[in-house]
Design a protein around this motif. Structure first.
Motif, short mmCIF file in Angstrom:
data_model
loop_
_atom_site.label_atom_id
_atom_site.label_comp_id
_atom_site.label_asym_id
_atom_site.label_seq_id
_atom_site.Cartn_x
_atom_site.Cartn_y
_atom_site.Cartn_z
N ILE A 73 0.83 12.33 11.34
CA ILE A 73 0.67 11.35 10.38
C ILE A 73 2.10 11.19 9.81
O ILE A 73 2.48 12.20 8.95
N ALA A 74 2.79 10.25 9.78
CA ALA A 74 4.08 10.26 9.18
C ALA A 74 4.16 9.04 8.15
O ALA A 74 3.64 8.04 8.47
N TYR A 75 4.71 9.21 7.09
CA TYR A 75 4.89 8.37 6.08
C TYR A 75 6.16 7.72 5.95
O TYR A 75 7.07 8.31 5.65
N LEU A 76 6.08 6.39 6.14
CA LEU A 76 7.68 5.75 6.31
C LEU A 76 7.65 4.72 5.40
O LEU A 76 6.39 4.00 4.59
N PRO A 77 8.86 4.17 4.99
CA PRO A 77 9.01 3.16 3.93
C PRO A 77 8.87 1.85 4.49
O PRO A 77 8.17 1.44 5.54
N ALA A 78 8.79 0.83 3.48
CA ALA A 78 8.37 -0.40 3.66
C ALA A 78 9.06 -1.09 4.72
O ALA A 78 8.43 -2.01 5.38
N SER A 79 10.40 -0.65 5.07
CA SER A 79 11.11 -1.33 6.10
C SER A 79 10.35 -1.14 7.59
O SER A 79 10.55 -1.54 8.45
N ASP A 80 9.60 -0.31 7.55
CA ASP A 80 8.99 0.32 8.84
C ASP A 80 7.20 -0.10 8.63
O ASP A 80 6.72 -0.46 9.59
N ASN A 81 6.68 0.23 7.52
CA ASN A 81 5.28 -0.09 7.41
C ASN A 81 4.93 -1.00 6.21
O ASN A 81 3.90 -0.51 5.35
N TRP A 82 5.27 -2.13 6.13
CA TRP A 82 4.98 -2.93 5.36
C TRP A 82 5.12 -4.49 5.88
O TRP A 82 6.09 -4.82 6.44
N TRP A 83 4.12 -5.17 6.10
CA TRP A 83 4.20 -6.64 6.41
C TRP A 83 4.05 -7.81 5.31
O TRP A 83 3.35 -7.63 4.34
N ALA A 84 4.92 -8.49 5.48
CA ALA A 84 4.80 -9.69 4.45
C ALA A 84 4.98 -11.18 5.13
O ALA A 84 5.65 -11.14 6.31
N ALA A 85 4.38 -12.42 4.82
CA ALA A 85 4.39 -13.40 5.35
C ALA A 85 5.52 -14.24 4.79
O ALA A 85 5.88 -15.14 5.72
N GLY A 86 6.19 -13.77 3.96
CA GLY A 86 7.45 -14.45 3.45
C GLY A 86 7.78 -13.81 2.06
O GLY A 86 7.30 -12.76 1.72
N PRO A 87 8.68 -14.51 1.46
CA PRO A 87 9.05 -13.78 -0.06
C PRO A 87 8.27 -13.98 -0.93
O PRO A 87 7.88 -13.11 -1.96
#
Length: 594
Positions: A152-166
């Protein structure tokens, strides 16, 4: 396991978990000017992920054809594709992280499903930052199903965060990776420490928050799950192949290319690259032309992307020694291979062949024009003592005339010149960056298309369609629409240009319904009942068994999933600004409201 078997097993598994199978949608999004194509399985479901009730319920599953063209120039290696299939399942305010993770692990490792070796799996979860906490809940769910802690790797938002927009729905995701290195992965190996040997095969997105502004997140009242698995990539793993192009998904096309060119795939890497480019591009072109809302090659939007795909395929065919028109023959291999899950390809086979043949012919004429343009440039080029053709000149021949750089180099060599390839690449890079900005899929459209003004425009399309039927006749059927905050565009079947009188009648009829301030009501019903009730539906669209039917007074009744005003008086003054041809037998109206 074949791709067809994987597709069927996926749907079967999630139906066993009380998910309802829904139909995949068109490659051409409705009322979403921010993207040219459907870019992910979740794209058509954005309104429902934002809270609109889905007629089929809260647990859904499907397979969806997608096109992404932001990295079109990367195609040619063993893995990149422009057209691909996504297998998806969704929870709309139903289950959340525990069930989603358990389902994905069971499907991947269960003996009656994919039976992948659990020792070859690892996962990533969100590491947390100043805006949102570390996703310990997902990590705990993984440990509960048996995932070792060192996988289990803990990665930053650039890898593990989804957003529909701003702003809008967003949240952490957890991705699943399969070991593609030699033997079994060593202890402690995961995506964070050895990214090259771990290949992503699954993504669970947890829409947990609503982003109010750059620094403010609040918990959503209903939390959704969006899950996606790439069909081609997973098929490659299940078959133990080293490239997606070695699976039965692409092999029939490659075999046909070998037959036409006389070249044996696997002999020369540069020629292999051309084979892969042709294979990917013909598949994408067939899917785009043969779609429910099929596109034709053109110089703008989705049509421009299609033209580029076709012409790039032709150019690489020439590199393999194929001089005669050949794309129609390759199209048959695509249609035969995919007509099962996508029957619209066989239904539109005639159109696919016609469009490909016409574009190939145009491109051959373009090549002749490019050669003529080169001849015009020669007198000035001769003044260059270094005998070097500037990169910007070579790129203009490519961008404006579609003239391949390889042919420019050939003509240059014949006249004692070389080409500034570095300058050409710089000009091409600038163009690619602009193209990515304009056409890369971002999902924001699903949000933008539900603003107050676009809701007014969307409701007006219902009035426009019914007015066209009443003025022109029952043969009128919608062939697509596109809405921005500035205008609406509506395509419909009609054999000839409208007269000025007909245009005025349609405009007056629409405005009359707006002045009446008719109520807009919605009812969920069976599709067959909707048809019996006289509800109009979008030509070629795939609908679920249960649909939403919007009625505008007694004037209009239509199957639709878009946003609508409550009364027509909220729409505003309707004005047709242009009526023109869109394609053979299809007219296009542009209109504004004020």
């Amino acid at each position: 396991m074949t791709a067809n078997e994987l597709r069927s097993k996926y749907i079967e598994f999630f139906k066993s978990k009380n998910h309802v199978e829904i139909s995949g949608k068109s490659l051409i999004p409705d009322n979403d000017p921010s993207v040219l194509f459907t870019t992910a399985g979740m794209h058509p479901l954005v309104p429902f992920l934002l809270g609109e009730p889905h007629p089929a319920g809260t647990r859904l599953t499907d397979y969806q054809k997608c096109v992404r063209t932001g990295d079109i120039d990367e195609v040619g290696d063993p893995s990149h594709l422009t057209c691909f299939e996504m297998l998806g399942n969704w929870s709309l305010g139903d289950y959340f992280k525990k069930e989603a993770i358990a389902y994905s692990y069971e499907f991947l490792t269960g003996k009656e499903w994919l039976a992948l070796d659990p020792r070859r799996l690892s996962v990533t979860v969100f590491a947390g930052d100043e805006k949102a906490p570390r996703d310990e809940e997902s990590a705990a769910c993984w440990k509960a199903v048996g995932m070792p802690e060192d996988r289990i790797a803990y990665l930053p938002a650039s890898d593990n965060w989804w957003a529909a927009g701003p702003t809008g729905p967003c949240g952490p995701d957890t991705e699943i990776f399969y070991w593609v290195g030699e033997g079994l992965p060593p202890a402690g190996s995961n995506k964070a420490v050895d990214s090259n040997n771990w290949l992503e095969i699954w993504n669970n997105v947890f829409m947990e928050y609503n982003r109010i502004d750059e620094n403010t997140l609040v918990k959503l009242p209903k939390q959704n799950v969006d899950t996606g698995m790439g069909l081609e990539r997973t098929t490659t793993i299940l078959q133990g192949k080293t490239s997606v192009y070695l699976t039965e998904i692409f092999q029939p096309i490659i075999e046909k290319i070998q037959e036409l060119s006389g070249y044996q795939y696997g002999t020369d890497e540069e020629k292999d690259r051309s084979v892969r480019i042709i294979t990917d591009h013909i598949r994408s072109s067939v899917f785009i032309i043969g779609d429910q809302k099929g596109v034709s090659p053109s110089n703008v939007g989705a049509g421009y992307v299609l033209r580029r795909l076709i012409r790039r395929a032709v150019r690489h065919g020439r590199k393999l020694g194929i001089e005669k028109p050949f794309l129609s023959e390759l199209a048959d291999a695509v249609i035969d291979n995919f007509k099962g899950p996508y029957p619209e390809l066989e239904e539109n086979a005639g159109r696919i062949h016609e469009e490909l043949a016409a574009e190939e012919k145009k491109f051959n004429e373009t090549l002749k024009k490019g050669e003529a343009e080169f001849e015009k440039l020669l007198p000035n080029l001769m003044k260059n003592p270094q005998k070097v053709i500037p990169g910007r000149v070579a790129f203009r021949l490519y961008d404006t005339f579609g003239f391949p750089i390889e042919l420019t180099e050939e003509l240059a060599a014949e006249n004692g010149f070389t080409v500034d390839k570095e300058g050409f690449r710089e000009a091409e890079k600038k163009h690619q960056e602009l193209s990515r900005t304009q056409s890369a899929g971002t999902f924001k459209g699903g949000l933008a298309s539900r603003s107050e003004i676009t809701t007014r425009y969307h409701t007006a399309t219902h009035l426009l369609q019914q007015a066209l039927v009443e003025v022109l006749g029952d043969h009128v059927a919608q062939k697509g629409s596109n809405i921005t905050e500035e205008r609406m565009r509506f395509d419909f079947t009609h054999p000839q240009p409208m007269t000025k009188e007909e245009i005025q009648k349609v405009e007056d009829l629409v405005n009359l319904q707006i002045e009446k301030d008719l109520p807009v009501t919605m009812e969920v019903m069976d599709l067959e009942d909707a048809k019996k009730a006289g509800a109009r539906a979008l030509f070629g669209e795939k609908y679920e068994p249960r649909v939403k039917v919007y009625s505008i007074g007694d004037f209009s009744k239509e199957v639709c999933g878009g946003p609508h005003v409550e009364h027509t008086g909220q729409i505003g003054k309707f004005k047709i600004t242009k009526e023109q041809s869109s394609s053979a037998g299809v007219r296009r109206i542009r209109a504004v409201i004020s």
